[in-house]
Design a protein around this motif. Sequence first.
Motif, mmCIF file in Angstrom:
data_model
loop_
_atom_site.group_PDB
_atom_site.id
_atom_site.type_symbol
_atom_site.label_atom_id
_atom_site.label_comp_id
_atom_site.label_asym_id
_atom_site.label_seq_id
_atom_site.Cartn_x
_atom_site.Cartn_y
_atom_site.Cartn_z
ATOM 1 N N HIS A 1 44.833 44.682 44.173
ATOM 2 C CA HIS A 1 44.188 43.616 43.405
ATOM 3 C C HIS A 1 42.933 43.114 44.121
ATOM 4 N N PRO A 2 41.878 42.764 43.374
ATOM 5 C CA PRO A 2 40.669 42.246 44.023
ATOM 6 C C PRO A 2 40.813 40.838 44.600
ATOM 7 N N ARG B 1 46.532 40.031 47.168
ATOM 8 C CA ARG B 1 46.690 41.336 47.815
ATOM 9 C C ARG B 1 47.228 41.214 49.243
ATOM 10 N N GLU C 1 37.773 51.549 43.841
ATOM 11 C CA GLU C 1 37.714 50.212 44.436
ATOM 12 C C GLU C 1 38.068 50.257 45.921
ATOM 13 N N GLN D 1 39.105 47.901 47.981
ATOM 14 C CA GLN D 1 40.320 47.216 48.403
ATOM 15 C C GLN D 1 41.556 48.083 48.149
ATOM 16 N N ARG E 1 33.936 38.137 48.324
ATOM 17 C CA ARG E 1 34.777 38.091 47.130
ATOM 18 C C ARG E 1 36.127 38.773 47.345
ATOM 19 N N LEU E 2 36.138 39.913 48.029
ATOM 20 C CA LEU E 2 37.361 40.721 48.180
ATOM 21 C C LEU E 2 38.192 40.351 49.398
#
Length: 195
Positions: A49-50, A55, A92, A94, A136-137
């Motif tokens: 998940h971002p 996460r 992605e 992540q 953001r991540l």
Amino acid sequence: MTTNDLTTNDRTPPIGAARWLHLSADGCPAPASADLPALADELAEALRHPDPELRDGAPYVVLRTWIERDVIDRALRARLGAVMAARFDDPEIQARAFAPLVLDMIVARGDFDPAWLAAFRRWYPAETDLRDHDPRLGWLHAVAHGADLLGAFGSHPDVEPGAMLALAAERLVAPTGTSSPSRRTTGSRRASPAP
């Protein structure tokens, strides 16, 4: 099988963040065995998940605990391992960066699939997103998480340790797009080349 979940359908399981916080705070009790595959799907989705709090928070703690306690049995760990190995090709970062953390948990339990190692060997020296943190991540650490898995594979009796040393060397010399401090110039004098 999709890379997003352990089920054979294309539906992504919803992530109940409150459930994972409650389970984590409660000491990660084992669920009813009938519920475990669906919960493992949800944990697998949470770990790509971002949202960094989702996460890297309670879902990660619950998954790690359930693997350590053998709540997630060998067959389910094998399915989870296949999903994580497929994540090395995820677009992605992540998802790619957290896949080795989960595989490390599984391999450290003694499980092994040559396909996991093959996927890791393709990804680890080739990963180009080497950020430690993204605003953001959150925390990513692809290289460090990969190093943890490299160590787990290197300690596994079915893996040749020398091959893991070679893979570590390959990662160390992979181009990164940034200059190394030992190769920078200072003032008018260049750093001398290594002997």
